[in-house]
Design an enzyme around this catalytic site. Structure first.
Site, PDB file in Angstrom:
ATOM      1  N   ALA A 129     -39.139 -49.823-101.759  1.00 36.67           N
ATOM      2  CA  ALA A 129     -39.758 -50.019-100.444  1.00 36.67           C
ATOM      3  C   ALA A 129     -39.115 -51.186 -99.711  1.00 36.67           C
ATOM      4  O   ALA A 129     -38.901 -51.135 -98.491  1.00 36.67           O
ATOM      5  CB  ALA A 129     -41.257 -50.238-100.607  1.00 36.67           C
ATOM      6  N   TYR A 130     -38.800 -52.242-100.451  1.00 37.42           N
ATOM      7  CA  TYR A 130     -38.154 -53.416 -99.858  1.00 37.42           C
ATOM      8  C   TYR A 130     -36.769 -53.050 -99.326  1.00 37.42           C
ATOM      9  O   TYR A 130     -36.423 -53.382 -98.181  1.00 37.42           O
ATOM     10  CB  TYR A 130     -38.060 -54.506-100.918  1.00 37.42           C
ATOM     11  CG  TYR A 130     -37.190 -55.679-100.562  1.00 37.42           C
ATOM     12  CD1 TYR A 130     -37.629 -56.650 -99.649  1.00 37.42           C
ATOM     13  CD2 TYR A 130     -35.934 -55.845-101.138  1.00 37.42           C
ATOM     14  CE1 TYR A 130     -36.828 -57.741 -99.329  1.00 37.42           C
ATOM     15  CE2 TYR A 130     -35.133 -56.925-100.823  1.00 37.42           C
ATOM     16  CZ  TYR A 130     -35.587 -57.871 -99.912  1.00 37.42           C
ATOM     17  OH  TYR A 130     -34.802 -58.943 -99.596  1.00 37.42           O
ATOM     18  N   LEU A 131     -35.966 -52.376-100.129  1.00 39.24           N
ATOM     19  CA  LEU A 131     -34.617 -52.016 -99.702  1.00 39.24           C
ATOM     20  C   LEU A 131     -34.645 -51.057 -98.516  1.00 39.24           C
ATOM     21  O   LEU A 131     -33.819 -51.143 -97.610  1.00 39.24           O
ATOM     22  CB  LEU A 131     -33.843 -51.398-100.865  1.00 39.24           C
ATOM     23  CG  LEU A 131     -33.518 -52.337-102.029  1.00 39.24           C
ATOM     24  CD1 LEU A 131     -32.854 -51.566-103.162  1.00 39.24           C
ATOM     25  CD2 LEU A 131     -32.631 -53.496-101.584  1.00 39.24           C
ATOM     26  N   LYS A 134     -35.652 -53.177 -95.383  1.00 39.86           N
ATOM     27  CA  LYS A 134     -34.511 -53.980 -94.936  1.00 39.86           C
ATOM     28  C   LYS A 134     -33.433 -53.086 -94.319  1.00 39.86           C
ATOM     29  O   LYS A 134     -32.831 -53.437 -93.283  1.00 39.86           O
ATOM     30  CB  LYS A 134     -33.922 -54.760 -96.103  1.00 39.86           C
ATOM     31  CG  LYS A 134     -34.744 -55.969 -96.544  1.00 39.86           C
ATOM     32  CD  LYS A 134     -34.722 -57.056 -95.493  1.00 39.86           C
ATOM     33  CE  LYS A 134     -35.322 -58.350 -95.998  1.00 39.86           C
ATOM     34  NZ  LYS A 134     -35.447 -59.356 -94.906  1.00 39.86           N
TER      35      LYS A 134
END
Length: 217
Positions: A129-131, A134
């Site tokens: 989810a973070y990647l 971003k």
């Protein structure tokens, strides 16, 4: 120079603020929590309380008027859920870009992440989810012809003392890098208009930071 830093209380942001203050620049740190204001003052920065998850772009633009550059260094953090990765790592970056356009500010730096990809298939759901967040933010900012953007994608971050030597290129391969050196590269990029329009990976290396930035063409 007057530099506005979103995520002004973050570990990289405070390092940037100290470096800017040391060279006589005016750093402004955007923070959500007023209790963090004294930490920014200690780092030599002016704190501005402004919640990027709850403030419209026209209000954020007010904080950017007269600035020479903006740096997006905010992040929801490793303990956050998927929703906040969207609202901070993606949406707040896009909001700051919107505000920069409204304020007529062109130089725009982003602290992203190596492996950022809106379609990431990374196995661990939280990091995926973070990647993705971003990556989606990076894609949105790269579409802004009105911004002289540079996106910096560090490898694994460490708290080791900075070495002043890095590998900095569109593709470096995997590796780690001290937060000290990430901050130093960001400050160097502020003075490097030739890096506008570049997405750069960063890890520890053997090239002194000024030379690494100067070599980018």
């Amino acid at each position: 120079m007057r530099i506005v830093i979103a995520g002004g209380h973050g570990q990289i942001a405070r390092r940037v603020e100290r470096l800017l203050a040391d060279r006589g620049d005016h750093a402004v740190g955007l923070i959500r929590n007023p209790d963090q204001a004294d930490d920014l003052r200690d780092a030599g920065a002016q704190p501005v309380v402004l919640d990027l998850e709850a403030t419209p772009a026209e209000s954020v633009a007010t904080a950017l008027v007269g600035a020479d550059a903006a740096v997006f260094a905010a992040g929801a953090g490793p303990g956050s859920g998927v929703d906040r990765k969207q609202t901070v790592d993606r949406d707040a970056a896009v909001l700051l870009a919107d505000a920069a356009e409204r304020a007529g500010l062109r130089r725009f730096l982003v602290v992203s992440s190596m492996g950022a990809d809106a379609q990431s298939t990374y196995e661990e759901p939280g990091f995926q989810a973070y990647l993705r967040a971003k990556g989606a933010a990076d894609d949105a900012i790269r579409s802004r012809a009105s911004l002289d953007w540079t996106i910096l994608r560090p490898g694994s971050l460490t708290d080791d003392p900075g070495t002043g030597r890095v590998s900095l290129a569109p593709s470096t391969g995997r590796g780690s890098v001290p937060r000290d050196d990430v901050a130093a590269v960001l400050v160097e990029l502020l003075d490097a208009p030739h890096t506008a329009g570049m997405t750069l990976e960063l890890i520890g290396g053997s090239t002194e930071i000024p030379a690494a930035v100067a070599a980018l063409r």
